[in-house]
Write an enzyme that holds these catalytic residues in place. Structure first.
Site, mmCIF file in Angstrom:
data_model
loop_
_atom_site.group_PDB
_atom_site.id
_atom_site.type_symbol
_atom_site.label_atom_id
_atom_site.label_comp_id
_atom_site.label_asym_id
_atom_site.label_seq_id
_atom_site.Cartn_x
_atom_site.Cartn_y
_atom_site.Cartn_z
ATOM 1 N N SER A 1 -3.845 6.288 13.728
ATOM 2 C CA SER A 1 -4.879 7.145 14.306
ATOM 3 C C SER A 1 -5.081 8.359 13.414
ATOM 4 O O SER A 1 -4.127 8.913 12.867
ATOM 5 C CB SER A 1 -4.475 7.593 15.711
ATOM 6 O OG SER A 1 -4.471 6.503 16.596
ATOM 7 N N GLY B 1 -2.499 9.596 -7.715
ATOM 8 C CA GLY B 1 -3.583 8.646 -7.514
ATOM 9 C C GLY B 1 -3.182 7.580 -6.536
ATOM 10 O O GLY B 1 -2.416 7.821 -5.598
ATOM 11 N N LYS C 1 -7.432 14.451 -5.790
ATOM 12 C CA LYS C 1 -6.825 13.121 -5.741
ATOM 13 C C LYS C 1 -7.881 12.111 -5.336
ATOM 14 O O LYS C 1 -8.788 12.429 -4.571
ATOM 15 C CB LYS C 1 -5.668 13.096 -4.729
ATOM 16 C CG LYS C 1 -4.862 11.792 -4.737
ATOM 17 C CD LYS C 1 -3.772 11.850 -3.684
ATOM 18 C CE LYS C 1 -2.909 10.598 -3.685
ATOM 19 N NZ LYS C 1 -1.921 10.619 -2.593
ATOM 20 N N ASP D 1 -6.145 8.806 -10.678
ATOM 21 C CA ASP D 1 -6.708 7.464 -10.865
ATOM 22 C C ASP D 1 -6.586 6.624 -9.605
ATOM 23 O O ASP D 1 -5.714 6.846 -8.772
ATOM 24 C CB ASP D 1 -6.027 6.744 -12.034
ATOM 25 C CG ASP D 1 -4.532 6.594 -11.833
ATOM 26 O OD1 ASP D 1 -4.100 6.088 -10.785
ATOM 27 O OD2 ASP D 1 -3.767 6.993 -12.732
ATOM 28 N N HIS E 1 0.820 -1.212 0.000
ATOM 29 C CA HIS E 1 0.000 0.000 0.000
ATOM 30 C C HIS E 1 0.854 1.262 0.000
ATOM 31 O O HIS E 1 0.496 2.258 -0.623
ATOM 32 C CB HIS E 1 -0.921 0.006 1.221
ATOM 33 C CG HIS E 1 -1.883 1.158 1.251
ATOM 34 N ND1 HIS E 1 -3.050 1.164 0.517
ATOM 35 C CD2 HIS E 1 -1.843 2.341 1.895
ATOM 36 C CE1 HIS E 1 -3.690 2.304 0.722
ATOM 37 N NE2 HIS E 1 -2.981 3.038 1.552
ATOM 38 N N HIS F 1 -9.995 2.967 0.210
ATOM 39 C CA HIS F 1 -10.066 2.467 1.588
ATOM 40 C C HIS F 1 -10.891 1.186 1.572
ATOM 41 O O HIS F 1 -11.845 1.018 2.337
ATOM 42 C CB HIS F 1 -10.680 3.522 2.517
ATOM 43 C CG HIS F 1 -9.823 3.832 3.704
ATOM 44 N ND1 HIS F 1 -10.279 3.847 4.989
ATOM 45 C CD2 HIS F 1 -8.497 4.116 3.804
ATOM 46 C CE1 HIS F 1 -9.298 4.144 5.823
ATOM 47 N NE2 HIS F 1 -8.203 4.317 5.125
ATOM 48 N N SER G 1 -4.609 -0.011 -5.477
ATOM 49 C CA SER G 1 -5.128 -0.929 -4.467
ATOM 50 C C SER G 1 -5.074 -2.340 -5.038
ATOM 51 O O SER G 1 -5.809 -2.667 -5.976
ATOM 52 C CB SER G 1 -6.571 -0.558 -4.091
ATOM 53 O OG SER G 1 -7.097 -1.511 -3.182
#
EC number: 6.3.5.3
Length: 749
Positions: A323, A547, A100, A510, A55, A104, A550
Site C-alpha cells: 500500500s 538506480g 534516482k 540508471d 526486484h 514500474h 528490472s
C-alpha cells in the site's frame, strides 16, 4: 486456523509451507531453514520471499553491479552513494541534490493508470526519505508498436497516471522519453525519475539506532492492494495470456502523498527523526528489516497496532502489502509527542508500532504472540547471490554482419526529401507534445527548461540562479546490436544533453531493463551493459549514485531489447545563462561540432525506411564527448552560442528540424564538399551537436574550438521559413510541422 508462531514453528518442523508459490527456489527455502535453525513461520516466509525476490535483492544482478563501486571515479561532489534510498551530490553553495530513476514496468502493463501513478509516488518517497524536498519528476517510457491496439490500451493510462499523480503533487515533469518498438509489446517500460533539493546538513539515512527509540509508521492505512506488488510482479515473466494480476498492483492517492511530503519535511525541520525509510517494494517487510539491518541494534514490532483499511488482513498480508503513501521513522522517546502533533496537524495517521532494542534480532509480535524472530541482515542484505551463466548469443554475429550500409538509399533529391518527411513524422521522431502537454512543466515556478529541450533544468536558488539539469537516454536498438557500446552510447547521449544546455555533468542514476536472467543470452547482454556503463562512467568522471534493475521483461521466450536507461545530473552556476535548443534569431550561423562518419546501424533511418535492425551501432569516443561538453558549457557560460542541440536518433536532419520548429525559424544548410548528402543528414555518429552562433561571436567561438581540437564546420545560417538543404530540397516549416506533429494525436487521441 491457529496462529503460526515462532514457538509453533520450532515444534512442527514437518509442516509444509507454500515457499514455491511465493517464488522461492528449493535451495533458498533450505537456506532460510539453516539461518533460523528451524522452519520459518508463515510471517517469516512472507518476509524472506518478498525481500529475496529479484526486484528487492538483486540476486542475479549484484555480481555485475558491484563494478559501479569498484570502478567509480573519484568525485568531490558525491555525498551519498549506492546503497541508500537515493544518491546525493553536492551542487555548491551548501546545496545538495538527490536523484534516482526506478522502474514500474510490470504493474503498469497490468493496470496502466495505477501502475504508472504509484511508480511516480514511490520514487518521490525515495527522494523524500533522503531529507530532500522533491522538486521535479521525469519519465522515460517505452511502448510497443505505436499503431498496435494494446499500445492504445496501455499508453493513455500510463500517461494519465504519471500526469495525474505528478500534477496533484504539484511537481513539474521536466523531461524523459517516449519510444515505440514492437519488442516492448506486452512489456512496456515505465521508468520514473525524481529530483530533490536540500542543504547538506539535512541529509537523512535509513537506519534504526538507539535502543529505546520508537518505530513510528505514518501515512496511509495498510490495505490489501499491492500484496506482493512489484516485489513479486517484477520477479517473473508474464505468460502469453497477458494481464491477470490486478490485485498485486498498488493503488495511489496523490493527495495523501502531498500531505505526507509536507508532514515529513516539517518533522525533518524540527530534527525529530533519527532514521527514516519509505515503504515501497516489499512494504513493512522491507522498511523494518532494512532499518534494523542498517542500525546498531535490533527491533521489536507489534504488528497488530498497524492501522488497516481491511481488518481481515492476515499478518503475512500486512507484512507483504505494498500500500502506498507510507513512511517509517525512528524517533527518540521524548520527541514522539511532537512528532505525532505534526502528523495530526497534516491529517496524517501516525502510530508507534515498536521500538529499537539492544539485541540483534528483528522480532515481530501479533496480539502478544511472536511470529517473527530473524537476524535482520539475512532478510535485507544477505539474500542469495547468483552467478548466472551467460554467453554471447549465437545470433549476435549474424545480427552485426547484417550491415545497414547495404540498404537502398534515396536515388535522388526528391526521394531524399520524401525520406526526411517520413523520418520526422515517424512514431519515435515525431513530436510527443500530445503526451507531454498532459504534464504540468512549470508548477513551483522554478522550471527553466523542460521537454522537448535536451535536458530539463530546475532553478535551485532564486538569488544566485544556481540550477541543475537532468537528462535521461537509452537506445535499445543500439544495445541489441552491441550491449557494451549501447550502454556507453546511452550515457554519452545523456551527458551530451546536459552539457548542451550549459550544465556540467556530475553524476549518474540508471535503470537497467532486461529480459529473463535465466536466459544466458540476456545475462550476457546485462553483464556487457554493466561493464560498458561502468567503464564509461570512469572515463567521463560521473559516478553512478544508485538506480534500479528490472529483469524478466519478456513474454514467454521473447525478451525486450536490452534497454539500459541512463540519467545524468549536471549543475549550472546561473540558469540565466542556459542554452535552449531553438534557433531564435535570423542571420545566426549554424555550426556542426564533431565528426560525421557513415554510421547507420540501429539508426532511425534504417528503422523507419526499411524496418531493419542490424550492423554495428555508432562508435563511442568518450574523450571526444568530454571535449564537446567542455565546448558547449564554455560557449554557454561566455555567451558565444545562442542555441545548442545534440545529435542522436535521426541524425543531423532531425536536430535541424527540431531546432527550426521550436524557434519558428528556418535554416539554409550547405552540404560540405565531397560529402554524401544522405550520410550528412542521416548518420547517427555520436559526439556531435549543432549550435547557432551570433556573427559577432564567430571568431571567438571558432578560435576556442580550434585551440581545443574540436572539429567545427559552418554548415549554414538561420534564415527564412523553410529548411533548405542547398542543391537538394527545401521543405517549408508548415509542412515539416504538419508531418512532425500530426502522427501521435492521430494514433492516440
Amino acid at each position: 486456523m491457529s496462529l503460526d508462531t515462532v514457538k509453533h514453528a520450532a515444534e512442527t518442523p514437518e509442516t509444509e509451507l507454500p515457499w514455491a508459490e511465493l517464488g522461492l527456489k528449493p535451495d533458498e527455502y533450505e537456506r532460510i531453514r539453516e539461518i533460523l535453525g528451524r522452519r520459518p513461520t508463515g510471517a517469516e516466509l512472507a518476509m524472506y520471499s518478498v525481500m529475496w525476490s529479484e526486484h528487492c535483492s538483486y540476486k542475479s544482478s549484484k555480481v555485475h553491479l558491484k563494478q559501479f563501486g569498484e570502478k567509480a571515479p573519484a568525485s568531490d561532489a558525491m555525498l551519498v552513494g549506492i546503497g541508500e534510498n537515493a544518491g546525493v551530490v553536492d551542487v555548491g553553495q551548501g546545496y545538495a541534490v538527490t536523484f534516482k530513476v526506478e522502474s514500474h514496468n510490470h504493474p503498469s502493463y497490468i493496470e496502466p493508470y495505477q501502475g504508472a501513478a504509484t511508480g511516480v509516488g514511490g520514487i518521490v518517497r525515495d527522494i523524500l526519505a533522503m531529507g530532500a524536498r522533491p522538486v521535479a519528476v521525469m519519465d522515460p517510457l517505452r511502448f510497443g508498436a505505436a499503431d498496435h491496439p494494446d499500445t492504445r490500451r496501455v499508453l493513455p493510462g500510463v500517461v494519465a497516471g504519471i500526469g495525474g499523480y505528478g500534477n496533484c503533487l504539484g511537481l513539474p515533469n521536466i523531461g524523459g522519453e517516449v519510444v515505440f518498438d514492437s519488442c516492448y509489446q506486452g512489456n512496456p517500460l515505465v521508468n520514473a525519475l525524481a529530483v530533490g533539493v536540500m542543504k547538506h546538513e539535512d541529509i537523512h539515512l535509513a537506519k534504526a539506532s538507539g535502543a529505546g527509540n520508537k518505530v513510528i509508521l505514518y501515512g496511509a492505512r495498510t490495505g490489501g492492494d499491492g500484496i506482493g506488488g512489484v516485489s513479486v510482479l517484477a520477479s517473473e515473466t508474464f505468460d502469453s495470456t497477458g494481464p491477470a494480476k490486478r490485485p498485486a498492483v498498488q493503488v495511489g492517492d496523490p493527495f495523501q502523498e502531498k500531505l505526507l511530503i509536507e508532514c515529513t519535511l516539517e518533522v525533518f525541520k524540527e530534527k525529530l527523526v533519527v532514521g527514516i525509510q519509505d515503504l515501497g517494494g516489499a512494504g513493512l517487510s522491507c522498511a523494518t528489516s532494512e532499518l534494523a539491518s542498517a542500525g546498531s541494534g535490533g527491533m521489536r514490532v507489534e504488528l497488530d497496532t498497524v492501522p488497516l483499511r481491511d481488518s481481515s488482513l492476515s499478518p503475512e498480508e500486512i507484512l507483504m502489502s505494498e500500500s502506498q503513501e507510507r513512511m517509517c521513522a525512528i524517533v527518540e522517546p521524548d520527541k514522539v509527542g511532537r512528532f505525532l502533533e505534526i502528523c495530526e496537524k497534516w491529517d496524517v495517521i501516525a502510530t508507534v508500532i515498536g521500538e529499537v532494542t539492544d539485541g540483534d534480532r528483528l522480532e515481530i509480535f501479533w496480539h502478544g504472540e511472536q511470529i517473527v524472530d530473524v537476524p535482520p541482515r539475512t532478510v535485507a542484505h544477505e539474500g542469495p547471490t547468483y552467478h548466472r551463466p551467460y554467453a554471447r548469443p549465437e545470433w549476435q554475429d549474424a545480427l552485426q554482419a547484417d550491415d545497414a550500409a547495404k540498404l537502398p538509399r534515396p536515388k535522388d533529391a526528391e526521394e531524399l526529401r520524401e525520406q526526411v518527411l517520413r523520418l520526422v513524422g515517424s512514431p519515435n521522431q515525431a513530436s510527443k507534445a500530445w503526451i507531454t502537454d498532459q504534464y504540468d512543466r512549470y508548477v513551483l515556478g522554478n522550471t527553466v527548461l523542460a521537454q522537448p529541450e535536451d535536458s530539463g533544468m530546475i532553478r535551485v536558488d532564486e538569488e544566485t540562479g544556481l540550477g541543475v539539469a537532468v537528462a535521461t537516454d537509452g537506445n535499445g536498438r543500439y544495445a541489441k546490436l552491441d550491449p557494451y557500446t549501447g550502454a556507453q552510447l546511452a550515457l554519452a547521449e545523456a551527458y551530451r544533453n546536459v552539457a548542451a544546455t550549459g550544465a556540467k555533468p556530475l553524476a549518474v542514476s540508471d535503470c537497467l531493463n532486461f529480459g529473463s536472467p535465466e536466459d544466458p543470452a540476456v545475462m550476457w547482454q546485462f553483464a556487457e551493459a554493466c561493464r560498458g556503463l561502468a567503464d564509461a562512467c570512469q572515463v567521463l568522471g560521473t559516478p553512478v549514485t544508485g538506480g534500479n534493475v528490472s529483469l524478466y521483461n519478456q513474454t514467454g521466450e521473447t525478451a525486450i531489447h536490452p534497454t539500459p536507461v541512463v540519467g545524468v545530473l549536471g549543475v549550472i552556476d546561473d540558469v540565466a545563462r542556459r542554452t535552449p535548443m531553438a534557433f531564435a534569431e535570423q542571420g545566426q550561423l549554424v555550426y556542426l561540432l564533431g565528426d560525421t562518419r557513415e554510421e547507420l546501424g540501429g539508426s532511425a533511418w534504417s528503422q523507419v525506411v526499411h524496418d531493419h535492425l542490424g550492423g554495428l551501432p555508432p562508435a563511442v569516443d568518450l574523450e571526444r564527448e568530454r571535449l564537446l561538453a567542455e565546448i558547449l558549457i564554455a560557449g554557454s557560460r561566455d555567451g558565444m552560442i545562442d542555441a545548442a542541440h545534440d545529435l542522436s536518433d535521426g541524425g543531423l536532419v532531425q536536430a535541424l528540424v527540431e531546432s527550426c520548429l521550436k524557434g519558428g525559424l528556418g535554416a539554409r544548410i550547405v552540404v560540405p564538399d565531397a560529402t554524401d548528402p544522405f550520410v550528412f543528414l542521416f548518420s547517427e555518429s555520436a559526439g556531435r551537436a549543432i549550435v547557432s552562433v551570433p556573427r559577432s561571436e564567430e571568431l571567438r567561438f571558432t578560435d576556442m574550438c580550434g585551440a581545443r581540437g574540436l572539429p567545427a564546420a559552418r554548415i549554414g545560417v538561420v534564415d527564412g521559413d523553410a529548411l533548405e538543404v542547398q542543391g537538394q530540397f527545401s521543405i517549408p516549416l508548415a509542412e515539416l510541422r504538419q508531418a512532425h506533429e500530426a502522427l501521435i494525436p492521430s494514433l492516440l487521441a
